[in-house]
Enzyme design. Structure first.
Site, short mmCIF file in Angstrom:
data_model
loop_
_atom_site.label_atom_id
_atom_site.label_comp_id
_atom_site.label_asym_id
_atom_site.label_seq_id
_atom_site.Cartn_x
_atom_site.Cartn_y
_atom_site.Cartn_z
N HIS A 116 -3.88 -6.87 -5.70
CA HIS A 116 -4.44 -5.98 -6.79
C HIS A 116 -3.52 -5.47 -7.79
O HIS A 116 -2.40 -5.33 -7.30
CB HIS A 116 -5.35 -5.02 -6.35
CG HIS A 116 -4.85 -3.81 -5.37
ND1 HIS A 116 -4.64 -4.36 -4.01
CD2 HIS A 116 -4.06 -2.84 -5.29
CE1 HIS A 116 -3.80 -3.33 -3.42
NE2 HIS A 116 -3.58 -2.47 -4.08
N HIS B 99 -2.92 -1.92 -10.31
CA HIS B 99 -3.30 -0.76 -10.49
C HIS B 99 -2.95 -0.35 -11.99
O HIS B 99 -1.86 -0.73 -12.73
CB HIS B 99 -2.30 0.46 -9.76
CG HIS B 99 -2.48 0.51 -8.40
ND1 HIS B 99 -3.41 1.37 -7.73
CD2 HIS B 99 -2.00 -0.22 -7.46
CE1 HIS B 99 -3.26 1.32 -6.42
NE2 HIS B 99 -2.25 0.27 -6.25
P1 5GP Z 1 -2.16 -0.08 -2.66
O1 5GP Z 1 -1.50 0.87 -2.03
O2 5GP Z 1 -2.56 -1.27 -1.79
O3 5GP Z 1 -1.27 -0.87 -3.97
O4 5GP Z 1 -3.44 0.50 -3.19
C1 5GP Z 1 -4.66 0.13 -2.62
C2 5GP Z 1 -5.59 1.23 -3.73
O5 5GP Z 1 -6.87 0.89 -3.20
C3 5GP Z 1 -5.52 2.65 -3.43
O6 5GP Z 1 -5.10 3.39 -4.69
C4 5GP Z 1 -6.94 3.21 -2.70
O7 5GP Z 1 -7.11 4.48 -3.14
C5 5GP Z 1 -7.70 2.21 -3.25
N1 5GP Z 1 -8.90 1.66 -2.55
C6 5GP Z 1 -8.68 1.62 -0.84
N2 5GP Z 1 -10.10 1.44 -0.43
C7 5GP Z 1 -10.71 1.34 -1.50
C8 5GP Z 1 -12.08 1.03 -1.77
O8 5GP Z 1 -12.94 0.90 -0.61
N3 5GP Z 1 -12.78 1.34 -2.88
C9 5GP Z 1 -11.88 1.24 -4.12
N4 5GP Z 1 -12.60 1.43 -5.29
N5 5GP Z 1 -10.72 1.83 -3.86
C10 5GP Z 1 -10.13 1.69 -2.76
#
Ligand code: 5GP
Ligand code: ZN
Length: 139
Positions: free
Chosen positions: A102, A104
């Site tokens: 993903h 951001h």
């Molecule tokens: P990472 O640290 O892996 O780059 O970011 C994961 C992101 O996914 C975090 O900002 C977290 O808030 C978001 N996130 C985790 N679980 C969910 C979910 O079930 N739904 C949504 N919409 N966001 C999620």
């Protein structure tokens, strides 16, 4: 398309888990982060399950990049941030916490030094209203 039953982002991509989705196409899906660092914090994911960039297909990531421009324009119209952080983490040691590829998009504002991860869940009504506004300005 390869997806995992126990992956939350696969479940969001295939509609088995709820999300404030604002855009999707054949290869990607975009929705609001449920723990927004700032209002309008979006995640663009590949619909296919790739843990991270180490295993992702270039074609799918190219579509994520293309859509990042589209989503930025929608954020500009609806949120009007002063800047935008584009972040993408791969593997735990790089800060990744959800192991499905993903990107951001995080609106940024002058004078505010905002981190990437928030400890506070977004307000459901605000997230729903914002998702509707963003959808209304997207093709
Ligand atoms: P990472 O640290 O892996 O780059 O970011 C994961 C992101 O996914 C975090 O900002 C977290 O808030 C978001 N996130 C985790 N679980 C969910 C979910 O079930 N739904 C949504 N919409 N966001 C999620
Ligand atoms: Zn997945």
């Amino acid at each position: 398309m390869h997806q995992l039953d126990d992956c939350i982002f696969c479940q969001i991509a295939n509609g088995h888990a709820p999300a404030y989705k604002i855009h999707e196409d054949e290869l990607t899906c975009t929705f609001l982060d449920i723990f927004p660092a700032t209002p309008g914090h979006c995640l663009i994911i590949t619909k296919e399950h790739f843990s991270d960039i180490f295993e992702a297909k270039a074609e799918a990531l190219a579509q994520v990049a293309r859509n990042s421009v589209l989503i930025t324009k929608a954020l500009e119209q609806v949120i009007a941030p002063d800047g935008l952080g584009v972040y993408q983490f791969n593997r735990a040691c790089a800060g990744q916490t959800v192991f499905h590829y993903h990107m951001h998009l995080i609106p940024q504002f002058e004078g505010k030094n905002i981190g990437i991860h928030s400890k506070q869940a977004g307000d459901p009504d605000e997230l729903a209203a914002l998702a509707e506004q963003l959808k209304s300005v997207l093709p």
